[in-house]
Design an enzyme around this catalytic site. Structure first.
Site, PDB file in Angstrom:
ATOM      1  N   TRP A  51     -15.917  11.222 -12.711  1.00 28.98           N
ATOM      2  CA  TRP A  51     -15.112  10.927 -11.616  1.00 28.98           C
ATOM      3  C   TRP A  51     -14.642  12.165 -10.923  1.00 28.98           C
ATOM      4  O   TRP A  51     -14.056  12.112  -9.791  1.00 28.98           O
ATOM      5  CB  TRP A  51     -14.018   9.741 -12.114  1.00 28.98           C
ATOM      6  CG  TRP A  51     -13.057  10.281 -13.075  1.00 28.98           C
ATOM      7  CD1 TRP A  51     -13.292   9.984 -14.405  1.00 28.98           C
ATOM      8  CD2 TRP A  51     -12.010  11.064 -12.915  1.00 28.98           C
ATOM      9  NE1 TRP A  51     -12.443  10.768 -15.025  1.00 28.98           N
ATOM     10  CE2 TRP A  51     -11.434  11.146 -14.133  1.00 28.98           C
ATOM     11  CE3 TRP A  51     -11.234  11.546 -11.901  1.00 28.98           C
ATOM     12  CZ2 TRP A  51     -10.217  11.854 -14.578  1.00 28.98           C
ATOM     13  CZ3 TRP A  51      -9.833  12.181 -12.199  1.00 28.98           C
ATOM     14  CH2 TRP A  51      -9.722  12.477 -13.533  1.00 28.98           C
TER      15      TRP A  51
ATOM     16  N   GLU B 219       0.769  -1.353   0.057  1.00 27.27           N
ATOM     17  CA  GLU B 219       0.112  -0.132   0.029  1.00 27.27           C
ATOM     18  C   GLU B 219       0.679   1.326   0.089  1.00 27.27           C
ATOM     19  O   GLU B 219       0.515   2.341  -0.447  1.00 27.27           O
ATOM     20  CB  GLU B 219      -0.882   0.079   1.185  1.00 27.27           C
ATOM     21  CG  GLU B 219      -1.941  -1.140   1.071  1.00 27.27           C
ATOM     22  CD  GLU B 219      -2.772  -0.972  -0.106  1.00 27.27           C
ATOM     23  OE1 GLU B 219      -3.293   0.102  -0.411  1.00 27.27           O
ATOM     24  OE2 GLU B 219      -2.900  -2.218  -0.569  1.00 27.27           O
TER      25      GLU B 219
ATOM     26  N   ASN C  80     -10.513   2.990   3.552  1.00 27.88           N
ATOM     27  CA  ASN C  80     -10.004   2.706   1.923  1.00 27.88           C
ATOM     28  C   ASN C  80     -11.254   1.715   1.477  1.00 27.88           C
ATOM     29  O   ASN C  80     -11.326   2.104   0.194  1.00 27.88           O
ATOM     30  CB  ASN C  80      -8.676   1.923   2.056  1.00 27.88           C
ATOM     31  CG  ASN C  80      -8.157   1.838   0.568  1.00 27.88           C
ATOM     32  OD1 ASN C  80      -8.288   2.966   0.010  1.00 27.88           O
ATOM     33  ND2 ASN C  80      -8.178   0.586  -0.099  1.00 27.88           N
TER      34      ASN C  80
ATOM     35  N   TRP D 132     -21.239  10.883 -19.454  1.00 25.15           N
ATOM     36  CA  TRP D 132     -21.458  11.030 -18.147  1.00 25.15           C
ATOM     37  C   TRP D 132     -22.751  12.031 -17.973  1.00 25.15           C
ATOM     38  O   TRP D 132     -23.206  12.602 -18.979  1.00 25.15           O
ATOM     39  CB  TRP D 132     -20.261  12.082 -17.343  1.00 25.15           C
ATOM     40  CG  TRP D 132     -18.935  11.570 -17.471  1.00 25.15           C
ATOM     41  CD1 TRP D 132     -17.877  11.865 -18.233  1.00 25.15           C
ATOM     42  CD2 TRP D 132     -18.579  10.346 -16.487  1.00 25.15           C
ATOM     43  NE1 TRP D 132     -16.951  11.132 -17.803  1.00 25.15           N
ATOM     44  CE2 TRP D 132     -17.093  10.139 -17.113  1.00 25.15           C
ATOM     45  CE3 TRP D 132     -18.952   9.412 -15.583  1.00 25.15           C
ATOM     46  CZ2 TRP D 132     -16.268   9.166 -16.471  1.00 25.15           C
ATOM     47  CZ3 TRP D 132     -18.415   8.448 -15.227  1.00 25.15           C
ATOM     48  CH2 TRP D 132     -16.933   8.501 -15.225  1.00 25.15           C
TER      49      TRP D 132
END
Length: 508
Positions: free
Chosen positions: A390, A306, A372, A337
């Site tokens: 996004w 990570e 997370n 979108w």
């Protein structure tokens, strides 16, 4: 270039000490010969708010000059990426603790606000400084600014020394066999492992010889903390910003959750992660220090990978500077979108009707942090259930996350969207009900953040609309009043998303 005349980029003092700038420094670092011993060295702190393992600070002290420690609240950052509200809160407290640490070592922290490529040369002139030391950043605007500062300092006959203080390996040092940047995480991280650790952690200084100077600005005048209302009131019980807090968090993790991290890191209702990300972003602890402390710990591989993802994100941002604004895969530029202001607002407020998504968004707003696994669930919902760009999610996280890091934020959002490097496949559409049941099976996470449905039994907690009238009444839940119905039905949203992605299937 700032060079000692006629002798490359080494100066006599460095040759006498057997030391020179690190070999990874980009053009513009070097030394000038004519230095008055009393002339100070300025150490310019940035996202390296610590005294331990700080290459710039150590090198400045080794120069033998008196030290002036500087932090610039930099206003050069492009508008969209100016520091968000949550990050400003952390910065205030981190600077207080850095200032206290430096004061104990003998050198107060000077605070200045403005554009760094103006502030730093101005302070050099004000102090008649001989050198400036700093640790590098890798965003495109930071690289451009560093280059400009080095050129200005060179024209002034002043040394400029920059170092790697925030990554295990700098982006230009990790390459494929053909000399290209990596586009996939696993081979990238394998290459990093083969390179090994570039250096060991540097010790904290025992004493800093200070440069006498007039004081800087007052931190409170920067108004980094929210007031009227104080929306950060929930941050304080959760976090201890600063170098000491960072090391305490690392020790807690290594002595506890680290042993079961690979299995527990996705479980939302337990403290199974390190929660080091804000400390890492502000440089209160370095990845070198984390690696040195963790690499021999049992079953540390998954945790260190990570740390590797953070390295990979910075690698991507350095080589593709438009990562925060542009689809990494150009084929996504044609993605259909949707504009959905009410859906975006419901997502931001934690009112989507899907408990695990809403719990995640409320955790973020209250604590400045999100688990997370919850980040993946919440991001997937915005992108694939609502078909909202996004970048709208990226913007919200930038303002509300304490660990808002340009590289991590952009790379992670693009990964979820399917338009980034090594991205999740487009057909992976998280079902928020099954995600909640799998990663919050006992409902601890949802019950903490959505108290209005806490009395529901586990079998319907993650899908309240499936509860019968008696169960809802007993739990005091009135759907559509105390808690919303889902703003979109999962099956319908999934088919809509697959249809949208199918138009790009040949490209992705």
């Amino acid at each position: 270039l700032v060079r000692f005349r006629g002798r490359g980029n080494r100066c006599p003092r460095q040759m006498a000490q057997g030391r020179e700038d690190d070999g990874n420094a980009p053009p513009g670092t070097g030394c000038t010969e004519d230095v008055t011993p009393a002339s100070p060295a300025i150490v310019w702190f940035r996202n390296d708010l610590r005294v331990g393992d700080n290459p710039a600070l150590v090198a400045a002290i080794e120069s033998g000059r008196p030290i002036a420690c500087l932090y610039v609240f930099d206003e050069v950052t492009p508008g969209r990426w100016r520091m968000g509200g949550a990050s400003r809160w952390w910065l205030h407290h981190s600077l207080l603790r850095l200032a206290a640490s430096l004061e104990r070592l003998g050198a107060p922290l000077i605070l200045r606000r403005g554009i760094a490529h103006d502030v730093v040369p101005r302070l050099v002139s004000e102090f008649d400084a001989a050198a400036v030391y700093w640790n590098r950043q890798y965003e495109a605007f930071a690289v451009a600014q560093d280059t400009r500062i080095k050129m200005r300092l060179g024209a002034m006959g002043v040394e400029a020394h920059s170092f790697n203080g925030s990554l295990l390996h700098e982006p230009w040092t990790v390459k494929t066999k053909t000399g290209e940047p990596y586009r996939v995480f696993t081979p990238f991280w394998r290459a990093c492992a083969q390179l090994g650790l570039a250096r060991s952690p540097l010790p904290s200084p025992k004493r800093i010889a200070p440069f006498a100077h007039a004081g800087g600005e007052n931190l409170t005048q920067w108004r980094l903390l929210p007031t009227k209302p104080n929306w950060a009131v929930g941050f304080e019980p959760e976090w201890t910003p600063g170098e000491a807090g960072a090391h305490a968090a690392l020790i807690r993790f290594l002595e506890g959750p680290a042993a079961t991290y690979a299995n527990d890191r996705d479980q939302l209702g337990i403290h199974g992660t390190s929660r080091l990300s804000p400390h890492l972003h502000f440089g209160e602890i370095s990845p070198v220090q984390i690696w040195a402390a963790a690499h021999n710990a049992p079953r540390a591989e998954k945790f260190l990978s990570e740390v590797g993802w953070r390295e990979f994100a910075h690698h991507l941002l350095f080589h593709w500077p438009n990562l925060p604004e542009r689809n990494w895969r150009g084929s996504f530029d044609a993605f259909p979108w949707r504009t959905d202001a009410s859906g975006l607002a419901a997502w931001q407020r934690g009112q989507t009707g899907y408990p695990v998504v809403d719990a995640a968004m409320r955790e973020l707003w209250t604590t400045g942090y999100m688990h997370n696994r919850a980040r993946m669930i919440a991001a997937s919902f915005l992108i694939k259930h609502l078909l909202i760009d996004w970048r709208a999610g990226e913007d919200w996280f930038w303002d509300t996350l304490l660990d808002a890091d340009l590289a991590n934020n952009a790379a992670s959002w693009q990964w979820i969207a399917g338009c980034g490097a090594d991205a999740a496949p487009y057909f992976r559409i998280f079902n928020p009900v099954t995600q909640g049941e799998r990663y919050d099976a006992n409902g601890v996470y949802v019950r903490r953040w959505i108290p209005e449905i806490a009395a529901l039994p586990n079998n319907v907690l993650h899908q309240p609309w499936q509860a019968d009238a008696e169960t809802l009444s007993t739990a005091g839940v009135r759907l559509g009043q105390t808690y919303p119905y889902p703003i979109v039905e999962h099956g319908v949203a999934r088919q809509r998303a697959l249809a949208a992605f199918s138009s790009l299937r040949s490209e992705i």
